[in-house]
Design a protein around this motif. Structure first.
Motif, short mmCIF file in Angstrom:
data_model
loop_
_atom_site.label_atom_id
_atom_site.label_comp_id
_atom_site.label_asym_id
_atom_site.label_seq_id
_atom_site.Cartn_x
_atom_site.Cartn_y
_atom_site.Cartn_z
N ASP A 168 0.86 -1.19 0.00
CA ASP A 168 0.00 0.00 0.00
C ASP A 168 0.89 1.23 0.00
OD1 ASP A 168 -1.67 2.13 0.54
OD2 ASP A 168 -2.88 1.05 2.01
N GLN A 169 0.95 1.94 -1.14
CA GLN A 169 1.88 3.06 -1.26
C GLN A 169 1.48 4.25 -0.40
OE1 GLN A 169 3.48 4.21 -4.97
NE2 GLN A 169 3.78 2.15 -5.71
N ASN A 170 0.19 4.43 -0.17
CA ASN A 170 -0.22 5.51 0.74
C ASN A 170 0.27 5.22 2.15
OD1 ASN A 170 -1.60 7.26 -1.07
ND2 ASN A 170 -3.32 5.85 -1.11
N ARG A 171 0.18 3.97 2.54
CA ARG A 171 0.69 3.58 3.86
C ARG A 171 2.20 3.75 3.92
NH1 ARG A 171 0.71 3.61 9.10
NH2 ARG A 171 1.53 1.73 10.08
N LEU A 172 2.89 3.42 2.82
CA LEU A 172 4.34 3.60 2.76
C LEU A 172 4.71 5.07 2.91
CD1 LEU A 172 7.15 2.39 2.34
CD2 LEU A 172 6.78 2.57 -0.14
N CYS A 173 3.93 5.95 2.29
CA CYS A 173 4.17 7.40 2.44
C CYS A 173 4.03 7.82 3.90
CB CYS A 173 3.18 8.19 1.57
SG CYS A 173 3.54 8.15 -0.19
N GLU A 174 3.03 7.30 4.58
CA GLU A 174 2.82 7.63 5.99
C GLU A 174 4.00 7.16 6.85
OE1 GLU A 174 -0.84 5.83 7.09
OE2 GLU A 174 -2.08 7.14 5.83
N LEU A 175 4.46 5.94 6.61
CA LEU A 175 5.57 5.38 7.39
C LEU A 175 6.84 6.19 7.17
CD1 LEU A 175 4.91 1.56 6.78
CD2 LEU A 175 4.53 2.82 8.91
N CYS A 176 7.11 6.53 5.90
CA CYS A 176 8.33 7.30 5.60
C CYS A 176 8.24 8.71 6.16
CB CYS A 176 8.55 7.34 4.09
SG CYS A 176 9.03 5.75 3.39
N GLY A 177 7.06 9.30 6.08
CA GLY A 177 6.89 10.64 6.63
C GLY A 177 7.16 10.66 8.12
N ALA A 178 6.69 9.62 8.81
CA ALA A 178 6.90 9.55 10.26
C ALA A 178 8.37 9.31 10.60
CB ALA A 178 6.03 8.44 10.86
N LYS A 179 9.06 8.50 9.81
CA LYS A 179 10.44 8.14 10.13
C LYS A 179 11.47 9.14 9.61
CE LYS A 179 13.64 4.20 9.98
NZ LYS A 179 13.75 4.08 11.46
N TYR A 180 11.24 9.64 8.40
CA TYR A 180 12.26 10.47 7.76
C TYR A 180 11.82 11.93 7.54
CZ TYR A 180 14.06 5.83 6.57
OH TYR A 180 14.50 4.53 6.63
N GLY A 181 10.55 12.21 7.72
CA GLY A 181 10.07 13.56 7.44
C GLY A 181 9.91 13.83 5.97
N ALA A 182 9.91 12.80 5.15
CA ALA A 182 9.72 12.93 3.70
C ALA A 182 9.29 11.58 3.16
CB ALA A 182 11.00 13.40 3.01
N ASP A 183 8.36 11.58 2.19
CA ASP A 183 7.93 10.31 1.59
C ASP A 183 8.56 10.16 0.21
OD1 ASP A 183 6.38 11.75 -0.32
OD2 ASP A 183 4.73 11.88 1.12
N HIS A 184 8.27 9.02 -0.44
CA HIS A 184 8.96 8.74 -1.70
C HIS A 184 8.52 9.67 -2.82
CE1 HIS A 184 5.34 6.07 -2.11
NE2 HIS A 184 5.38 6.51 -3.34
N ALA A 185 7.30 10.25 -2.75
CA ALA A 185 6.89 11.21 -3.77
C ALA A 185 7.73 12.48 -3.68
CB ALA A 185 5.40 11.52 -3.62
N GLU A 186 7.95 12.95 -2.45
CA GLU A 186 8.79 14.15 -2.25
C GLU A 186 10.23 13.86 -2.65
OE1 GLU A 186 6.58 16.28 1.52
OE2 GLU A 186 7.71 14.44 1.88
N VAL A 187 10.71 12.67 -2.30
CA VAL A 187 12.07 12.30 -2.66
C VAL A 187 12.20 12.22 -4.19
CG1 VAL A 187 13.77 10.44 -2.58
CG2 VAL A 187 12.56 11.12 -0.50
#
Length: 516
Positions: A168-187
């Protein structure tokens, strides 16, 4: 967005790099006076890239009416943007596929999802008449470059989040946002900007999971890339049932296409992706059919729709019940004061603007305080309920019967002249006076005083409040006349010198009609 984290990724040696030929084509395309011949020579210097571009433009993917033999010819026929997009796409795919390494990342699935999404975005853009069809293709092809980049730089640490997201890519965005402060779309967008890709490519990559609001720059293209990404998830085999339901809903809502049009689109995506897969050398399941996907998802989709319909029906019933409770008098079951005020204002505005008649009757139960004092409040409540029943049965469905307050009631009569409203009031008065109401061991008689007013051709009464005040004055006249009668408010013509809002002065000069 965590700028420090983005900088760390951009400076990492593991980050994919833009091929030299792609960088040169981009640089040349940015020039104001672009030299088409120079761009053609740059692409032709890479024989493999040149061959792939010519093979592609001559394939059914473009369906050109005649053969294109040179890159110069392709630039003339298809335009600079299309050839630039093909050069970027082929060079990036070839470079990253050749450089693929490390466990924990499925490069084949990555490109398969991107290719399906790119083909879908290109077709949707064409159907919606969005000019940037090739940019839509490339944006979807590279939309998840942030995932690949974070895997390469962060390794197992990031792969654990991918596993936890379960596709689930939306869930992946949430996890990355919480851990790194940026998700894969921003990266991904930051990397695209680092590669000096134009904003028409960077912006859709940044927002491919969350489209821009209508009216913002590039919003149609971003929305198209978003829909293409959903198609990529569907055909790449990730969350097939949930994605199909979501895809249908999003395309229907955003494109206003029916289910047949959506199915035809999906079939076309499947066919064109097989052709594109041969050109980009990306493996796809050539044996899969749209019916396979639809059959797999149909049962879940039917259940989702049924549950949604049930929830909608339940919500509508709950809202209707709340609305009824909010606008109904609990004792008499007539409309309450709030509903009366709103209805009278609405109908008065219509009558005023359209030159129609509107009648208002105020009813005051005679000697009601004596009933409460003598027989108790329960007897008084019985009387009020009885009056409510009589009034409810006396009006049409278009009219309104309301409890105005205490022992006062009101009728709003649509398209009813003042004299006709007075006749209605008289019929109700006689009906009430003729009945006897059981109140415990007692049987009580009821009478009421009626005040009637209506709009008129001269439009002397100019507000709903004036109607109520006029009807109240008529009720007072009925009481002064001995109660149990009807009085009709008849305004005198307003003198030319009188202000239109001189309500008190007008009421002071009214003529109250004789009993009807």
């Amino acid at each position: 967005m965590n700028e420090a984290f983005i900088t760390r990724l951009k400076n990492a040696p593991q980050l994919p790099s833009l091929p030299a030929v792609a960088m040169e084509v981009l640089e040349l395309a940015r020039q104001d006076n672009v030299d088409i011949n120079r761009i053609a020579r740059t692409i032709q210097n890479d024989a493999a890239l040149s061959a792939k571009i010519l093979k592609t433009v001559n394939s059914s993917f473009y369906g050109l009416p005649k053969q294109v033999s040179t890159i110069n010819h392709a630039l003339v026929i298809l335009g600079l943007q299309t050839v630039r997009t093909l050069a970027l796409g082929f060079s990036l795919v070839s470079t990253i596929k050749a450089d693929a390494r490390g466990a924990g990342f499925d490069y084949a699935a990555f490109w398969r999802r991107g290719l399906y999404g790119g083909v879908a975005a290109r077709l949707i853009a064409k159907k919606r008449k969005i000019l940037q069809t090739e940019e839509a293709f490339l944006c979807c092809l590279l939309a998840d470059i942030g995932i690949l980049s974070m895997h390469r730089v962060l390794g197992a640490e990031y792969d654990a989040l991918v596993t936890e997201s379960a596709g689930d890519q939306n869930r992946l965005c949430e996890l990355c946002g919480a851990k790194y402060g940026a998700d894969h779309a921003e990266v991904g967008a930051a990397i695209a900007a680092h590669w000096k890709l134009p904003p028409v490519l960077v912006t859709p990559i940044a927002h491919h999971h969350h489209p821009l609001s209508p009216g913002e720059p590039l919003a149609p293209l971003v929305e198209t890339v978003y829909l293409g990404g959903l198609c990529g998830e569907l055909f790449a085999g990730q969350q097939t049932r949930a994605t199909l339901a979501r895809l249908r809903g999003e395309i229907t809502r955003r494109c206003q296409w029916d289910s047949k049009t959506v199915d035809a689109l999906l079939e076309e995506i499947l066919q064109q992706t097989r052709e594109a897969a041969r050109l980009f050398d990306i493996p796809v399941d050539a044996g899969a059919t749209l019916q396979d996907v639809l059959d797999q998802a149909n049962e879940a989709l039917v259940q989702i729709n049924l549950e949604a319909q049930q929830r909608t029906a339940q919500m509508e019933r709950a809202n209707a019940e709340l609305q009824h409770l909010a606008t109904t008098d609990g004792l008499t079951k007539l409309a309450n004061r709030a509903r009366f005020d709103a209805f009278l204002s609405q109908q008065f505005a219509l009558a005023w603007s359209q030159g129609r008649h509107l009648g208002l009757v105020i009813i005051d139960v005679d000697h009601f305080k004596n009933v409460n004092d003598t027989y108790g409040h329960q007897a008084g409540d019985t009387i009020l309920r009885h009056v409510g029943t009589v009034l409810a049965s006396a009006v049409r469905s278009v009219d309104l019967a309301a409890r105005y307050g205490g022992e006062e009631f009101a009728l709003v009569l649509i398209d009813t002249e003042p004299d006709a409203a007075a006749r209605v009031a008289e019929i109700i008065r006689k009906n009430l006076a003729a009945q006897h109401v059981p109140c415990g061991a007692q049987t009580l008689s009821i009478t009421a005083s009626f005040g009637v007013v209506g709009t008129n051709a001269q439009q002397i009464i100019t507000t709903p409040e004036m109607m109520v005040l006029a009807a109240d004055r008529a009720v007072y006249a009925a009481k002064q006349a001995g109660r149990n009668c009807v009085r009709l408010f008849r305004p005198k013509p307003r003198p030319a010198s009188a202000p239109s809002d001189a309500l008190g002065a007008k009421i002071a000069t009214v003529l109250v009609g004789e009993p009807t």
